[in-house]
Design an enzyme around this catalytic site. Structure first.
Site, PDB file in Angstrom:
ATOM      1  N   HIS A   9      34.204  31.396  40.940  1.00  0.00           N
ATOM      2  CA  HIS A   9      35.438  32.115  40.588  1.00  0.00           C
ATOM      3  C   HIS A   9      36.646  31.191  40.633  1.00  0.00           C
ATOM      4  CE1 HIS A   9      35.970  33.671  45.024  1.00  0.00           C
ATOM      5  NE2 HIS A   9      36.695  32.585  44.852  1.00  0.00           N
ATOM      6  N   ASP A  17      47.147  34.491  43.293  1.00  0.00           N
ATOM      7  CA  ASP A  17      46.465  35.770  43.488  1.00  0.00           C
ATOM      8  C   ASP A  17      46.845  36.347  44.846  1.00  0.00           C
ATOM      9  OD1 ASP A  17      45.069  33.910  45.011  1.00  0.00           O
ATOM     10  OD2 ASP A  17      43.177  34.145  43.956  1.00  0.00           O
ATOM     11  N   ASN A  34      30.847  31.165  43.911  1.00  0.00           N
ATOM     12  CA  ASN A  34      30.216  31.720  42.702  1.00  0.00           C
ATOM     13  C   ASN A  34      30.929  31.244  41.436  1.00  0.00           C
ATOM     14  OD1 ASN A  34      32.606  33.099  42.828  1.00  0.00           O
ATOM     15  ND2 ASN A  34      31.714  35.157  42.883  1.00  0.00           N
TER      16      ASN A  34
HETATM   17  C1  F6R Z   1      42.655  31.635  46.647  1.00  0.00           C
HETATM   18  C2  F6R Z   1      41.785  31.648  45.477  1.00  0.00           C
HETATM   19  C3  F6R Z   1      40.302  31.524  45.601  1.00  0.00           C
HETATM   20  C4  F6R Z   1      39.903  30.292  46.405  1.00  0.00           C
HETATM   21  C5  F6R Z   1      38.404  30.108  46.433  1.00  0.00           C
HETATM   22  C6  F6R Z   1      37.995  28.958  47.310  1.00  0.00           C
HETATM   23  O1  F6R Z   1      44.004  31.783  46.233  1.00  0.00           O
HETATM   24  O2  F6R Z   1      42.259  31.776  44.407  1.00  0.00           O
HETATM   25  O3  F6R Z   1      39.759  31.464  44.306  1.00  0.00           O
HETATM   26  O4  F6R Z   1      40.515  29.179  45.833  1.00  0.00           O
HETATM   27  O5  F6R Z   1      37.771  31.272  46.902  1.00  0.00           O
HETATM   28  O6  F6R Z   1      38.374  29.221  48.636  1.00  0.00           O
HETATM   29  P1  F6R Z   1      38.284  28.104  49.763  1.00  0.00           P
HETATM   30  O7  F6R Z   1      39.256  27.041  49.394  1.00  0.00           O
HETATM   31  O8  F6R Z   1      38.699  28.811  51.028  1.00  0.00           O
HETATM   32  O9  F6R Z   1      36.882  27.621  49.771  1.00  0.00           O
END
Ligand code: F6R
Length: 234
Positions: A134, A66, A132
């Protein structure tokens, strides 16, 4: 048939070593692995560790999962810059495919990512976990059959991203590989560390699958591994 595996390892170096070793093992078994890789903060030490064996990556391909939209071209916290810093610029690769959310013809850019995926699928998706639930930028309520798309970020994601941008930028949207292709990956790893992820890990792994928690949709995936450190499993 669901085969969700939960692998829990002591926090810190042991966790990083275990995930990086597993990644290098996958590459040894299938050198031409087609990977879709998250950034965020969680996987970065794993990439740093795995990049110490650069030769392992020589035949592999990487698709960026992404990217935030509307960033200055030189923004060091873009997903592309981060993945380059921690892995892509440190290892030889057969192919690296980033995402340009600000392309003049965004529809063509989205199609070309889907075409990359259609050209052989994703063998291994390495994902982080949003607070959340995602996956990538597929926020709660995202369609399970969605493909690569421009998406709006949830308010908590916008706020949380300030850890990366430190006030330089405030992205509110991005482009992400869709749930359809993440759920269709031959193998999916979700990396989650720290006690702040414990509640959403439970909601994703131990509760029924719901589009309100995108990561919970992986419950039905045939080859999904949750790499947790012990605080994330607490
Ligand atoms: C980043 C991505 C996001 C992160 C998620 C967790 O490419 O796809 O979905 O993986 O927000 O972020 P961290 O690892 O910083 O807690």
């Amino acid at each position: 048939m669901s085969a969700v595996r939960r692998v829990v390892i002591a926090a810190g170096d042991a966790w990083v070593d275990a995930v990086a070793t597993a990644l290098l093992d996958r590459l040894a078994a299938a050198p031409d692995l087609r990977m879709c890789l998250a950034t965020g903060s969680t996987p970065l030490p794993v990439y740093d560790r795995a990049a110490r064996s650069p030769e392992s990556f020589a035949q592999a391909s990487v698709l960026l999962l992404d990217e935030f939209g509307g960033l200055p071209a030189d923004e060091p916290a873009s997903c592309d810059c981060v993945l380059r810093d921690h892995l892509v610029d440190r290892v030889p690769l057969a192919e690296y495919r980033s995402i340009d959310p600000d392309a003049d013809d965004l529809a063509a850019e989205l199609r070309s990512i889907d075409t990359w995926i259609d050209g052989g699928g994703i063998d291994l998706a390495v994902l982080g976990l949003g607070r959340n639930g995602h996956l990538g930028m597929n926020e709660p309520g995202s369609p399970p059959d969605g493909r690569t798309a421009r998406v709006d970020l949830a308010p908590t994601t916008i706020e949380g991203a300030q850890r990366y941008f430190e006030g330089r930028a405030h992205p509110k949207w991005g482009v992400t590989v869709g749930l359809r292709d993440l759920l269709a990956a031959r193998e999916v790893w979700v990396l989650a560390t720290g006690a702040a992820k414990a509640d959403i890990v439970v909601a994703s792994v131990d509760r029924p699958a719901t589009t309100d928690v995108p990561a919970s949709l992986l419950r039905n995936h045939p080859e999904c591994t949750w790499w947790l450190d012990d605080p994330a499993d607490s």
